[in-house]
Design a protein around this motif. Structure first.
Motif, PDB file in Angstrom:
ATOM      1  N   ASP A 126      51.618  13.731  26.137  1.00  0.00           N
ATOM      2  CA  ASP A 126      51.044  14.910  26.765  1.00  0.00           C
ATOM      3  C   ASP A 126      52.187  15.741  27.362  1.00  0.00           C
ATOM      4  O   ASP A 126      52.769  15.371  28.383  1.00  0.00           O
ATOM      5  CB  ASP A 126      50.065  14.393  27.853  1.00  0.00           C
ATOM      6  N   THR A 127      52.521  16.869  26.719  1.00  0.00           N
ATOM      7  CA  THR A 127      53.660  17.668  27.175  1.00  0.00           C
ATOM      8  C   THR A 127      53.399  18.239  28.569  1.00  0.00           C
ATOM      9  O   THR A 127      54.304  18.334  29.396  1.00  0.00           O
ATOM     10  CB  THR A 127      53.936  18.830  26.213  1.00  0.00           C
ATOM     11  N   ASN A 128      52.156  18.570  28.834  1.00  0.00           N
ATOM     12  CA  ASN A 128      51.790  19.103  30.134  1.00  0.00           C
ATOM     13  C   ASN A 128      52.074  18.091  31.237  1.00  0.00           C
ATOM     14  O   ASN A 128      52.682  18.397  32.266  1.00  0.00           O
ATOM     15  CB  ASN A 128      50.294  19.468  30.093  1.00  0.00           C
ATOM     16  N   GLU A 129      51.681  16.853  30.990  1.00  0.00           N
ATOM     17  CA  GLU A 129      51.922  15.765  31.936  1.00  0.00           C
ATOM     18  C   GLU A 129      53.423  15.548  32.121  1.00  0.00           C
ATOM     19  O   GLU A 129      53.921  15.407  33.242  1.00  0.00           O
ATOM     20  CB  GLU A 129      51.268  14.487  31.401  1.00  0.00           C
ATOM     21  N   ALA A 130      54.149  15.542  30.991  1.00  0.00           N
ATOM     22  CA  ALA A 130      55.592  15.301  31.045  1.00  0.00           C
ATOM     23  C   ALA A 130      56.272  16.337  31.932  1.00  0.00           C
ATOM     24  O   ALA A 130      57.072  15.997  32.810  1.00  0.00           O
ATOM     25  CB  ALA A 130      56.178  15.345  29.636  1.00  0.00           C
ATOM     26  N   VAL A 131      55.932  17.593  31.722  1.00  0.00           N
ATOM     27  CA  VAL A 131      56.594  18.661  32.466  1.00  0.00           C
ATOM     28  C   VAL A 131      56.201  18.630  33.940  1.00  0.00           C
ATOM     29  O   VAL A 131      57.042  18.774  34.827  1.00  0.00           O
ATOM     30  CB  VAL A 131      56.259  20.029  31.825  1.00  0.00           C
ATOM     31  N   TYR A 132      54.929  18.402  34.215  1.00  0.00           N
ATOM     32  CA  TYR A 132      54.470  18.395  35.594  1.00  0.00           C
ATOM     33  C   TYR A 132      55.127  17.277  36.410  1.00  0.00           C
ATOM     34  O   TYR A 132      55.491  17.461  37.565  1.00  0.00           O
ATOM     35  CB  TYR A 132      52.942  18.241  35.652  1.00  0.00           C
ATOM     36  N   LEU A 133      55.315  16.121  35.783  1.00  0.00           N
ATOM     37  CA  LEU A 133      55.818  14.969  36.532  1.00  0.00           C
ATOM     38  C   LEU A 133      57.341  14.923  36.632  1.00  0.00           C
ATOM     39  O   LEU A 133      57.879  14.402  37.607  1.00  0.00           O
ATOM     40  CB  LEU A 133      55.343  13.665  35.880  1.00  0.00           C
ATOM     41  N   SER A 134      58.040  15.469  35.631  1.00  0.00           N
ATOM     42  CA  SER A 134      59.443  15.092  35.460  1.00  0.00           C
ATOM     43  C   SER A 134      60.458  16.099  35.975  1.00  0.00           C
ATOM     44  O   SER A 134      60.180  17.280  36.139  1.00  0.00           O
ATOM     45  CB  SER A 134      59.735  14.854  33.982  1.00  0.00           C
ATOM     46  N   ASP A 135      61.679  15.559  36.192  1.00  0.00           N
ATOM     47  CA  ASP A 135      62.842  16.403  36.414  1.00  0.00           C
ATOM     48  C   ASP A 135      63.461  16.771  35.068  1.00  0.00           C
ATOM     49  O   ASP A 135      64.146  17.774  34.943  1.00  0.00           O
ATOM     50  CB  ASP A 135      63.894  15.636  37.235  1.00  0.00           C
ATOM     51  N   ARG A 136      63.212  15.922  34.095  1.00  0.00           N
ATOM     52  CA  ARG A 136      63.846  16.108  32.790  1.00  0.00           C
ATOM     53  C   ARG A 136      62.923  15.536  31.726  1.00  0.00           C
ATOM     54  O   ARG A 136      62.317  14.479  31.931  1.00  0.00           O
ATOM     55  CB  ARG A 136      65.175  15.355  32.782  1.00  0.00           C
ATOM     56  N   PHE A 160      65.200  20.552  31.101  1.00  0.00           N
ATOM     57  CA  PHE A 160      65.216  20.277  32.539  1.00  0.00           C
ATOM     58  C   PHE A 160      64.112  21.086  33.206  1.00  0.00           C
ATOM     59  O   PHE A 160      63.907  22.239  32.890  1.00  0.00           O
ATOM     60  CB  PHE A 160      66.577  20.644  33.131  1.00  0.00           C
ATOM     61  N   VAL A 161      63.406  20.446  34.110  1.00  0.00           N
ATOM     62  CA  VAL A 161      62.328  21.135  34.821  1.00  0.00           C
ATOM     63  C   VAL A 161      62.824  21.397  36.242  1.00  0.00           C
ATOM     64  O   VAL A 161      63.005  20.468  37.023  1.00  0.00           O
ATOM     65  CB  VAL A 161      61.048  20.278  34.874  1.00  0.00           C
ATOM     66  N   ASP A 162      63.065  22.661  36.545  1.00  0.00           N
ATOM     67  CA  ASP A 162      63.684  22.966  37.831  1.00  0.00           C
ATOM     68  C   ASP A 162      62.681  23.261  38.940  1.00  0.00           C
ATOM     69  O   ASP A 162      63.060  23.417  40.086  1.00  0.00           O
ATOM     70  CB  ASP A 162      64.649  24.155  37.670  1.00  0.00           C
ATOM     71  N   ALA A 163      61.414  23.341  38.604  1.00  0.00           N
ATOM     72  CA  ALA A 163      60.403  23.691  39.607  1.00  0.00           C
ATOM     73  C   ALA A 163      60.481  22.745  40.799  1.00  0.00           C
ATOM     74  O   ALA A 163      60.658  21.542  40.642  1.00  0.00           O
ATOM     75  CB  ALA A 163      59.016  23.628  38.979  1.00  0.00           C
ATOM     76  N   ARG A 164      60.344  23.338  42.018  1.00  0.00           N
ATOM     77  CA  ARG A 164      60.491  22.515  43.233  1.00  0.00           C
ATOM     78  C   ARG A 164      59.254  21.669  43.479  1.00  0.00           C
ATOM     79  O   ARG A 164      58.154  22.001  43.076  1.00  0.00           O
ATOM     80  CB  ARG A 164      60.755  23.429  44.431  1.00  0.00           C
TER      81      ARG A 164
END
Lengths: 276, 272
Positions: free
Chosen positions: B188-198, B214-218
């Motif tokens: 689940d790409t949505n899950e991956a991005v929401y949870l991860s730093d990378r 890299f997911v930079d969201a604070r």
């Protein structure tokens, strides 16, 4: 998070409702026997068969009362039950020990299983002459025959139960550091328990079967003696009383085992509803 | 690139003579939350089993804090797709498997069950739990030894969308204040991005890394944060590129084993 507000359910339905259902279900079990007894009594009263061959239920009650009165029935039933108990414990105890070793270790399996499978192919009653020659005519050959009959169902089911353990659950045990005895006690044994109990119930009914076979070979006490007496003196009523007593004892012991199983296996997630 | 907690090098991993992972190298820093995404058959789960020490039949090396992880390891917590609770043990006994009956009165168990919201269910059997609650119990069990690294294999794929969101947030809060490092495998790409730093993106057959985002969201994150959507688009592009590049590599189709041909056709469909 509303899923946390409800306490854990203790059963499927409220207790009172379940008990009501249980009563009706239990009453249903008596419909067929009651009908049979009625039919039997009417056949006997109509005089279609000789009382010698098939005594009426009323006469049987008389025989039963006298046998209970002078204590013979209780003595016979008692010694038969004791034999089944001892033989069953010896047979199934050995089956659990050997089955456990075979199920848990490939080496023991390679060593013992082929021989046991070969022995299993021999009908247990074929051992009777040898048992009598080796062990005399006292209690020993009777207990040995019952133990022999009780051994194989438990052995087979327990080995199969251990082998069918879910690999994923064994992996969980390993991940969490369970090894050796603790892995066996917390993962393998409980997983094999349902099948072990299936084997125990089969073994128990076989124990009663072999008890009769053993007692018919000659004894002074036991329900087999009552059967033999009835046959020798052409007393069908004695035979039938012995048969009914065997049925009651067999059913009671099986119910005890089932009760024990339901206590030990209440973690199981099994369907309690049937389509019909 | 050097990482301080986990270093993974899998040169090759074969399964039934089929090469399923080829030359995968990556590392994770302490405290990082990393996801691996990829189509099925890209070896994500195999990779996770290798890192956990459940599979030693590969060529390469895995180092956790400079040592090769071996089971049972208190440094690693594992959560699978299915909760894998032992049905004959109560929830408390499942959380602390090695304690047996003493588990019920263990303060660590009580504390963990409270954190995952299962305090009332300590003495319940797994059959009395919903799938979401069972997975909470599995999460509590994986955290019992305070692992430094938590490995999750598609942990929330078996629950409904609402429960999945609750479980995701529960995971973030539990691992966040313990500073547990997390490596999560998911489809689940949505899950991956929401949870991860990378997010590490894998391509299939043989499994290899096709890129990372890299997911930079604070944190704490808002699911509607446009940054996340942008990142997810990037991950999806990597996924599709990785898969279609594979198609462009043009093996000699006639010579490839039959099951590979089938596999290639299916990944072609995926790319479209």
């Amino acid at each position: 998070m509303s899923e946390f507000n409800t306490p854990p359910p203790r059963g499927m339905a409220p207790t009172d409702q379940r008990d009501g259902m249980g009563l009706i279900r239990r009453a249903r079990a008596f419909v067929v026997p009651a009908a049979l007894v009625l039919f039997w009594e009417s056949v006997a009263r109509a005089g279609w068969v000789s009382p010698q061959m098939l005594p009426s239920p009323g006469e049987l009650l008389g025989t039963l009362a006298s046998l209970v009165d002078n204590g013979t029935l209780l003595a016979h039933a008692g010694s038969s039950s004791l034999r089944v108990l001892i033989g069953f414990i010896i047979g199934t105890g050995l089956a659990v020990a050997i089955g456990g070793a075979v199920g848990l270790s490939r080496r023991t399996e390679a060593l013992l299983d082929p021989s046991l499978q070969a022995l299993r192919a021999i009908p247990a009653l074929a051992w009777v002459p040898l048992l009598l020659m080796w062990l005399g005519t006292d209690e020993a050959p009777k207990l040995a025959l019952i133990a022999l009959g009780a051994f194989f169902p438990v052995y087979l089911e327990f080995v199969a139960g251990i082998r069918n353990v879910d690999r994923k659950l064994v992996e969980i045990g390993g991940i969490h550091g369970l090894t050796g005895c603790r892995l066996v006690c917390r993962v393998f044994l409980p997983a094999a328990l349902p099948q072990l109990f299936a084997g125990l119930r089969m073994s128990l009914s076989l124990s009663w079967m072999f008890l009769v076979a053993a007692e018919l070979t000659g004894t002074t006490r036991g329900l087999g003696r009552l059967l033999a007496e009835g046959r020798e003196g052409s007393h069908a009523d004695l035979v039938i009383v012995a048969i009914v007593t065997l049925a009651v004892l067999g059913k009671t012991s099986d119910s005890l085992l089932r009760w024990l199983a339901s206590r030990l296996l209440d973690w199981r997630d099994v369907v309690d509803t049937r389509p019909l | 690139m050097s990482h301080d907690l986990l270093e993974v090098t899998v040169v090759a991993k074969e399964f039934q003579k089929l090469l399923i992972i080829k030359d995968v190298r990556f590392g994770i820093d302490a405290g990082e939350v990393v996801s691996m995404v990829g189509p099925s058959g890209c070896g994500k789960s195999s990779l996770l089993r290798i890192i956990a020490g459940l599979d030693r039949n590969y060529s390469g090396a895995v180092q956790l804090s400079g040592r090769r992880p071996h089971l049972p390891s208190r440094d690693i917590g594992l959560i699978f797709r299915e909760p894998r609770l032992l049905p004959w043990l109560t929830v408390a006994e499942n959380v602390a498997l090695e304690l047996g009956r003493k588990a019920r009165h263990d303060s660590r168990v009580t504390q963990l069950l409270a954190e995952v919201g299962l305090s009332d269910f300590a003495t319940a059997y797994p059959k009395q739990l919903s799938s979401g609650m069972a997975q909470r119990a599995a999460i509590a069990r994986s955290l019992f030894h305070q692992p430094t690294l938590l490995l999750l294999d598609e942990p929330f794929s078996g629950v409904d969308a609402t429960t999945r969101r609750q479980l995701q947030d529960l995971l973030l809060s539990l691992t966040g204040h313990r500073r547990t490092t997390v490596l999560l495998v998911t489809q689940d790409t949505n899950e991956a991005v929401y949870l991860s730093d990378r997010v590490i993106v894998l391509a299939p057959r043989p499994g290899r890394i096709s890129g990372q985002a890299f997911v930079d969201a604070r944190r704490p994150r808002d699911r509607r944060n446009p940054e996340l959507a942008k990142c997810e688009a990037e991950v999806l592009t990597l996924l599709i590129d990785g898969t279609s590049n594979f198609f462009d590599l043009s093996y000699d189709l006639a010579r490839a084993p039959r099951r590979w041909q089938a596999a290639r056709l299916s990944s072609f469909n995926f790319a479209i």
